[in-house]
Design an enzyme around this catalytic site. Structure first.
Site, PDB file in Angstrom:
ATOM      1  N   GLU A  66      -6.158  25.636  29.086  1.00 33.71           N
ATOM      2  CA  GLU A  66      -6.600  24.419  29.773  1.00 33.71           C
ATOM      3  C   GLU A  66      -7.287  23.497  28.771  1.00 33.71           C
ATOM      4  OE1 GLU A  66      -6.515  22.376  32.122  1.00 33.71           O
ATOM      5  OE2 GLU A  66      -7.821  22.921  33.794  1.00 33.71           O
ATOM      6  N   ASP A  67      -7.137  22.202  28.969  1.00 35.37           N
ATOM      7  CA  ASP A  67      -7.770  21.250  28.057  1.00 35.37           C
ATOM      8  C   ASP A  67      -9.288  21.261  28.182  1.00 35.37           C
ATOM      9  OD1 ASP A  67      -7.723  20.166  30.612  1.00 35.37           O
ATOM     10  OD2 ASP A  67      -6.820  18.259  30.040  1.00 35.37           O
ATOM     11  N   ASP A 105      -6.328  12.443  28.761  1.00 40.88           N
ATOM     12  CA  ASP A 105      -5.974  11.042  28.973  1.00 40.88           C
ATOM     13  C   ASP A 105      -7.072  10.253  29.678  1.00 40.88           C
ATOM     14  OD1 ASP A 105      -5.646  12.328  31.566  1.00 40.88           O
ATOM     15  OD2 ASP A 105      -4.705  10.459  32.197  1.00 40.88           O
ATOM     16  N   LYS A 136      -1.074  18.021  32.458  1.00 40.66           N
ATOM     17  CA  LYS A 136      -0.441  17.736  31.185  1.00 40.66           C
ATOM     18  C   LYS A 136      -1.429  17.943  30.043  1.00 40.66           C
ATOM     19  CE  LYS A 136       1.881  13.941  33.493  1.00 40.66           C
ATOM     20  NZ  LYS A 136       1.804  12.478  33.696  1.00 40.66           N
ATOM     21  N   GLY A 137      -2.714  17.942  30.369  1.00 44.71           N
ATOM     22  CA  GLY A 137      -3.749  17.928  29.333  1.00 44.71           C
ATOM     23  C   GLY A 137      -3.711  19.086  28.357  1.00 44.71           C
ATOM     24  N   ARG A 146      -3.319  10.470  25.122  1.00 36.78           N
ATOM     25  CA  ARG A 146      -3.048  11.901  24.972  1.00 36.78           C
ATOM     26  C   ARG A 146      -2.608  12.252  23.555  1.00 36.78           C
ATOM     27  NH1 ARG A 146      -3.000  14.255  30.085  1.00 36.78           N
ATOM     28  NH2 ARG A 146      -2.196  12.987  31.799  1.00 36.78           N
ATOM     29  N   PHE A 171     -17.032  11.139  29.153  1.00 39.01           N
ATOM     30  CA  PHE A 171     -15.597  11.146  29.408  1.00 39.01           C
ATOM     31  C   PHE A 171     -14.847  11.091  28.082  1.00 39.01           C
ATOM     32  CE2 PHE A 171     -11.424   9.763  30.691  1.00 39.01           C
ATOM     33  CZ  PHE A 171     -11.217  10.600  31.774  1.00 39.01           C
ATOM     34  N   VAL A 172     -14.035  12.118  27.839  1.00 42.12           N
ATOM     35  CA  VAL A 172     -13.353  12.208  26.545  1.00 42.12           C
ATOM     36  C   VAL A 172     -11.838  12.064  26.696  1.00 42.12           C
ATOM     37  CG1 VAL A 172     -15.121  13.578  25.383  1.00 42.12           C
ATOM     38  CG2 VAL A 172     -13.368  14.752  26.722  1.00 42.12           C
ATOM     39  N   ASP A 178     -14.440  21.117  33.652  1.00 41.12           N
ATOM     40  CA  ASP A 178     -15.433  20.110  34.017  1.00 41.12           C
ATOM     41  C   ASP A 178     -16.232  20.656  35.207  1.00 41.12           C
ATOM     42  OD1 ASP A 178     -16.670  17.596  34.181  1.00 41.12           O
ATOM     43  OD2 ASP A 178     -15.059  16.713  35.336  1.00 41.12           O
TER      44      ASP A 178
HETATM   45  P1  IMP Z   1     -12.289  20.310  36.870  1.00 42.03           P
HETATM   46  O1  IMP Z   1     -11.444  20.829  37.992  1.00 42.03           O
HETATM   47  O2  IMP Z   1     -13.347  19.351  37.361  1.00 42.03           O
HETATM   48  O3  IMP Z   1     -12.863  21.377  35.981  1.00 42.03           O
HETATM   49  O4  IMP Z   1     -11.398  19.359  36.019  1.00 42.03           O
HETATM   50  C1  IMP Z   1     -10.449  19.756  35.161  1.00 42.03           C
HETATM   51  C2  IMP Z   1      -9.491  18.617  34.852  1.00 42.03           C
HETATM   52  O5  IMP Z   1     -10.114  17.318  34.957  1.00 42.03           O
HETATM   53  C3  IMP Z   1      -9.053  18.727  33.421  1.00 42.03           C
HETATM   54  O6  IMP Z   1      -7.956  19.569  33.294  1.00 42.03           O
HETATM   55  C4  IMP Z   1      -8.759  17.293  33.048  1.00 42.03           C
HETATM   56  O7  IMP Z   1      -7.441  16.970  33.398  1.00 42.03           O
HETATM   57  C5  IMP Z   1      -9.711  16.475  33.905  1.00 42.03           C
HETATM   58  N1  IMP Z   1     -10.909  16.045  33.130  1.00 42.03           N
HETATM   59  C6  IMP Z   1     -12.164  16.493  33.253  1.00 42.03           C
HETATM   60  N2  IMP Z   1     -13.004  15.886  32.383  1.00 42.03           N
HETATM   61  C7  IMP Z   1     -12.233  15.027  31.677  1.00 42.03           C
HETATM   62  C8  IMP Z   1     -12.510  14.109  30.598  1.00 42.03           C
HETATM   63  O8  IMP Z   1     -13.646  13.956  30.077  1.00 42.03           O
HETATM   64  N3  IMP Z   1     -11.437  13.407  30.131  1.00 42.03           N
HETATM   65  C9  IMP Z   1     -10.180  13.545  30.636  1.00 42.03           C
HETATM   66  N4  IMP Z   1      -9.881  14.380  31.635  1.00 42.03           N
HETATM   67  C10 IMP Z   1     -10.899  15.124  32.151  1.00 42.03           C
END
Ligand code: IMP
Length: 181
Positions: A101-102, A161, A45-46, A167, A154-155, A105
């Protein structure tokens, strides 16, 4: 009311909108130069707020679709597990996919998505991410359009969210004490 006392503003709303407009202009120029039109795939949803602003900043006849993957739930660290919870409505055959993508990470989500969707016949696959946390990367994913690189914090806000809340904030904020929220 929405309690924001435990949040520190990291990126104010006006900086986000300036950056999204600039990204939209670059996307327009790049795809126009190649004679292509991006098929925007929002990662729910991000990515919802980023998609809605970005698509209005792209001056091309874009199409959109949505996908959902498993996310953090109420945790603030990645489990490393990626699960497709909502698939696309439209075929990707011959399309120029641009993932919206939001945040990137660990990179696990986007690495999984780009691998999966290249196999579904997309002509090209690119990534637009509002935020990137390079310090947390476990898999290198090339991000073609990145809004902001941020530190390992963590944002929330602008689609992101914590336990499904925040959100709707128009800015990106840091949760000062995530376990106490
Ligand atoms: P990745 O697979 O570790 O790159 O994570 C991606 C997903 O993790 C993002 O689409 C977010 O939904 C979630 N995420 C990663 N870091 C944060 C954060 O700081 N705040 C909120 N959601 C996060």
């Amino acid at each position: 009311m929405l309690d924001t006392a435990n949040l520190r503003i990291l990126i104010p709303a006006n900086e986000i909108s300036d950056r999204v407009l600039a990204l939209g202009a670059r996307i327009t120029a790049d795809y126009h130069a190649d004679g292509r039109v991006p098929h925007l795939i929002c990662v729910l949803k991000g990515g919802c707020m980023f998609l809605s602003d970005l698509m209005r900043a792209v001056n091309l006849p874009v199409t959109i679709d949505f996908i959902a993957v498993s996310s953090y739930g109420s945790e603030t660290t990645s489990s490393g597990e990626v699960r497709l919870t909502k698939d696309l409505d439209q075929s990707l055959d011959g399309r120029d996919v641009l993932f919206v993508e939001d945040i990137v990470d660990t990179g696990l989500t986007l690495s999984y998505l780009t691998d999966t969707f290249r196999r579904r016949g997309a002509r090209s696959v690119k990534i637009a991410a509002l935020l990137s946390k390079p310090a947390r990367r476990q898999i290198e994913v090339p991000i073609d359009y990145v809004g902001f690189e941020i530190p390992d914090e963590f944002v929330v806000g602008y689609g992101l969210d914590h336990a499904e809340r925040y959100r709707n904030l128009p800015f990106i904020g840091v949760v000062e004490n995530p376990t106490a929220v």
